[in-house]
Write a protein that holds these residues in place. Structure first.
Motif, mmCIF file in Angstrom:
data_model
loop_
_atom_site.group_PDB
_atom_site.id
_atom_site.type_symbol
_atom_site.label_atom_id
_atom_site.label_comp_id
_atom_site.label_asym_id
_atom_site.label_seq_id
_atom_site.Cartn_x
_atom_site.Cartn_y
_atom_site.Cartn_z
ATOM 1 N N ASN A 97 0.965 -1.168 -0.143
ATOM 2 C CA ASN A 97 -0.106 0.098 -0.040
ATOM 3 C C ASN A 97 0.717 1.297 -0.017
ATOM 4 O O ASN A 97 0.462 2.323 -0.693
ATOM 5 C CB ASN A 97 -1.056 -0.155 1.219
ATOM 6 C CG ASN A 97 -1.788 1.164 1.120
ATOM 7 O OD1 ASN A 97 -1.370 2.109 2.122
ATOM 8 N ND2 ASN A 97 -2.970 1.047 0.587
ATOM 9 N N LEU A 98 2.075 1.104 0.808
ATOM 10 C CA LEU A 98 2.842 2.581 0.810
ATOM 11 C C LEU A 98 3.574 2.782 -0.619
ATOM 12 O O LEU A 98 4.175 3.675 -0.652
ATOM 13 C CB LEU A 98 3.822 2.232 2.021
ATOM 14 C CG LEU A 98 3.338 2.300 3.329
ATOM 15 C CD1 LEU A 98 4.331 2.081 4.333
ATOM 16 C CD2 LEU A 98 2.430 3.361 3.659
ATOM 17 N N ALA B 149 1.494 13.538 -4.774
ATOM 18 C CA ALA B 149 2.992 13.464 -4.711
ATOM 19 C C ALA B 149 3.301 11.879 -4.780
ATOM 20 O O ALA B 149 2.650 10.910 -4.333
ATOM 21 C CB ALA B 149 3.409 13.819 -3.299
ATOM 22 N N MET B 150 4.341 11.687 -5.491
ATOM 23 C CA MET B 150 4.684 10.371 -5.796
ATOM 24 C C MET B 150 6.031 10.171 -6.142
ATOM 25 O O MET B 150 6.971 11.369 -6.572
ATOM 26 C CB MET B 150 4.073 9.676 -7.106
ATOM 27 C CG MET B 150 4.147 10.374 -8.480
ATOM 28 S SD MET B 150 3.309 9.447 -9.609
ATOM 29 C CE MET B 150 3.915 7.606 -9.527
ATOM 30 N N THR B 151 6.999 9.052 -5.980
ATOM 31 C CA THR B 151 8.335 8.854 -6.294
ATOM 32 C C THR B 151 8.321 7.783 -7.299
ATOM 33 O O THR B 151 7.378 7.039 -7.377
ATOM 34 C CB THR B 151 9.084 8.287 -4.908
ATOM 35 O OG1 THR B 151 8.297 7.159 -4.363
ATOM 36 C CG2 THR B 151 9.043 9.428 -4.149
ATOM 37 N N ASN C 19 11.501 -1.149 -5.553
ATOM 38 C CA ASN C 19 11.156 -0.858 -4.083
ATOM 39 C C ASN C 19 11.599 -1.882 -3.114
ATOM 40 O O ASN C 19 11.347 -2.973 -2.863
ATOM 41 C CB ASN C 19 9.553 -0.824 -4.051
ATOM 42 C CG ASN C 19 9.081 -0.299 -2.966
ATOM 43 O OD1 ASN C 19 9.243 -0.889 -1.691
ATOM 44 N ND2 ASN C 19 8.208 0.730 -2.744
ATOM 45 N N VAL C 20 12.805 -1.269 -2.341
ATOM 46 C CA VAL C 20 13.429 -2.460 -1.466
ATOM 47 C C VAL C 20 12.577 -3.053 -0.318
ATOM 48 O O VAL C 20 12.489 -4.177 0.073
ATOM 49 C CB VAL C 20 14.704 -1.687 -0.646
ATOM 50 C CG1 VAL C 20 15.302 -2.584 0.094
ATOM 51 C CG2 VAL C 20 15.438 -1.052 -1.804
ATOM 52 N N ALA C 21 11.669 -2.199 0.351
ATOM 53 C CA ALA C 21 10.779 -2.601 1.334
ATOM 54 C C ALA C 21 10.022 -3.510 0.895
ATOM 55 O O ALA C 21 9.681 -4.589 1.681
ATOM 56 C CB ALA C 21 10.175 -1.224 2.013
ATOM 57 N N ALA D 199 9.663 -7.614 2.000
ATOM 58 C CA ALA D 199 8.467 -8.128 2.534
ATOM 59 C C ALA D 199 7.897 -9.395 1.906
ATOM 60 O O ALA D 199 7.404 -10.357 2.624
ATOM 61 C CB ALA D 199 7.095 -6.888 2.587
ATOM 62 N N TYR D 200 8.052 -9.204 0.492
ATOM 63 C CA TYR D 200 7.828 -10.392 -0.022
ATOM 64 C C TYR D 200 8.483 -11.629 0.255
ATOM 65 O O TYR D 200 8.116 -12.910 0.397
ATOM 66 C CB TYR D 200 7.725 -10.341 -1.773
ATOM 67 C CG TYR D 200 6.517 -9.676 -2.450
ATOM 68 C CD1 TYR D 200 5.341 -10.514 -2.516
ATOM 69 C CD2 TYR D 200 6.730 -8.511 -3.287
ATOM 70 C CE1 TYR D 200 4.141 -10.046 -3.228
ATOM 71 C CE2 TYR D 200 5.522 -8.026 -3.851
ATOM 72 C CZ TYR D 200 4.582 -8.629 -3.760
ATOM 73 O OH TYR D 200 3.250 -8.215 -4.496
#
Length: 505
Positions: free
Chosen positions: A334-335, A378-380, A385-387, A391-392
């Protein structure tokens, strides 16, 4: 095995001895002796005392102070934020425009509070008050008090939409707290298991000394018989030499067994910094009882395929870790979304040139207000995506470990029940074998006295009796440990410790 656990055992053993040196024990030791149930050392007594006084148990209990950390860390984002500011300004710089003030002197105070909610809503309230003096080139000055209140609200609509990621974080924190509790119970179970092994090991060392002593006594009788036969002319000098050699060998074995017991005893007495005189206590004379945990645990096995327990601390911990990993994966996913917020702000102020109270009254009555509403985006654009990747990976690993733990639990249960049943039957057979070997050794000793068996034969029968005794003692320990293993799989050791605590209080 932690030294302090062993120390706890020795302290109990040390304070109950029937040797002549018991009279020299301190009065507190004598009083404790009288308080022991059954007037002998038991496994319940050892573990109960270790729970009360063992440093290793206190070290394990320290884990409980940290079980709330994951949940507190997850709740940190919902903590109320309070800020305060004081600002003093004295501006006398020259202006290009004549109608702008050429002097500004102000003092402002402000305090604000902010809160982020699990709904994805953020609320901030700021209260400000101050006095401002404005000076103009025309000679007209303005001096007034201003009070201002500003309420800002924002609502996440995509990233952490309506608190989705925040709630997953809270679920993860609550679950990791449960994981920490189960890890604590695992540590306690391992601690109890080590105590069991040490206690039974001490009992086995003591019983092995007794078996070795019986063998020496047999050899001594045999040597006397052989000497009598030599005097009668029914034995020869080689027979005496053979028996004497066998006696010397058995004495060496007895000395080794006694040294093993003595080293365990003395090393622990020294580590406890007890009086040096206590080193001389005879560990062989300390009465130690054996529990009988067979019937209940055998009955619990029943049909092993239908009674597999489902409350293993290890399996529960891994299942909870898998649940926490799923929540973390959902939160991390989600993040990665863009941040879209609905933002609203309302401001009220009051200005009065003479008194502070009037400006405050105007704010509280919302006499002068302004409001604004808007959307922010806002977006990057990260390459990776390391996080989310982490998590996966963690989710896959914990799911696999939880499934493996369930399979292993079934295998451990079948093995433990089968092992307990085998050992119970084997111990009874070994007990019968030991009695038979003792009877054989006695009969061969009598037969040797009348010349109906050889020297080698009677020595061998004595060795067989000693071996049977050692095997029986070892099997008795293995059987009890197997019964405790079944008990650990059924309920864990927590109910047992709670029962001990209730008895001691």
């Amino acid at each position: 095995m932690p030294l302090s656990s062993l120390q706890s055992i020795l302290l109990i053993l040390l304070m109950y001895g029937h040797s002549p040196l018991w009279a020299a024990l301190p009065e507190d030791a004598k009083a404790m002796l009288e308080s022991f149930p059954e007037k002998k050392v038991t496994i319940d007594l050892v573990i109960g005392r270790a729970v009360q006084f063992s440093d290793s148990f206190k070290a394990l209990q320290s884990q409980l102070t940290a079980v709330d950390v994951p949940l507190l860390r997850a709740r940190a984002s919902l903590d109320t934020r309070i800020n305060g500011k004081i600002n003093q300004l004295d501006d006398q710089t020259e202006n290009q425009i004549s109608f702008n003030p050429n002097k500004i002197n102000s003092t402002k105070y402000s305090v604000s509070a902010g809160q982020y909610f699990s709904s994805g809503t953020s609320a901030d309230l700021e209260l400000a008050h101050g006095r401002t003096l404005l000076g103009f080139a025309s000679g007209t000055d303005s001096d007034a008090y201003e009070t201002r209140a500003t309420l800002s609200l924002s609502q996440n609509l995509w990233r952490d939409a309506f608190g989705m990621a925040t709630r997953r974080s809270l679920i993860e924190g609550e679950t990791l707290k449960k994981v920490a509790v189960e890890a604590y119970h695992e540590s306690i179970e391992s601690w109890v298991w080590e105590l069991l092994q040490v206690y039974y090991g001490a009992w086995l060392a003591q019983s092995q000394v007794e078996v070795a002593r019986e063998n020496v006594q047999r050899r001594e009788r045999l040597l006397q018989i052989t000497k009598i036969k030599l005097n009668r002319g029914t034995a020869e000098q080689p027979d005496v030499l053979q028996v004497r050699s066998a006696l010397l060998t058995s004495q060496v074995q007895l000395a080794a067994a006694e040294q093993t017991l003595r080293e365990r005893w003395q090393g622990l007495v020294i580590s406890l910094k007890l009086p040096q005189a206590w080193l001389t206590l005879d560990a062989r004379e300390i009465p130690m009882g054996l529990d009988q945990p067979f019937a209940e645990n055998l009955a619990a096995c029943g049909d092993e395929m239908k009674t597999v327990p489902d409350n293993s601390t290890l399996a529960k911990r891994l299942a909870l870790q898998a649940e926490a990993a799923r929540a973390n994966l959902e939160r991390s996913h989600n993040l990665t979304k863009p941040e879209v917020k609905l933002v609203a702000q309302m401001t009220a102020n009051g200005i009065d040139p003479s008194t502070r109270s009037q400006s405050v009254d105007e704010v509280s009555g919302f006499d002068n207000t302004a409001w604004a509403v808007g959307l922010t985006f806002a977006m990057t654009l990260p390459s990776e995506n390391v996080a989310l990747r982490s998590a996966y990976a963690e989710n896959i690993k914990t799911q696999a470990l939880a499934a493996q733990a369930t399979d292993n639990l079934q295998l451990d249960w079948l093995t433990a029940c089968g092992n307990l049943k085998r050992l119970v039957a084997s111990t009874e057979r070994l007990r019968e074998a030991y009695e038979n070997q003792k009877q054989r050794a006695k009969l061969d000793e009598e037969r040797f006295g009348i010349g109906r068996t050889t020297t080698l034969g009677v020595i061998q029968s004595g060795d067989d009796a000693s071996l049977a005794g050692s095997n029986l003692r070892s099997s008795e320990v293995e059987t009890r440990l197997a019964a405790w293993k079944v008990r650990r799989l059924i309920t864990g050791f927590k109910p047992y410790l709670e029962e001990l605590h209730a008895k001691n209080h």
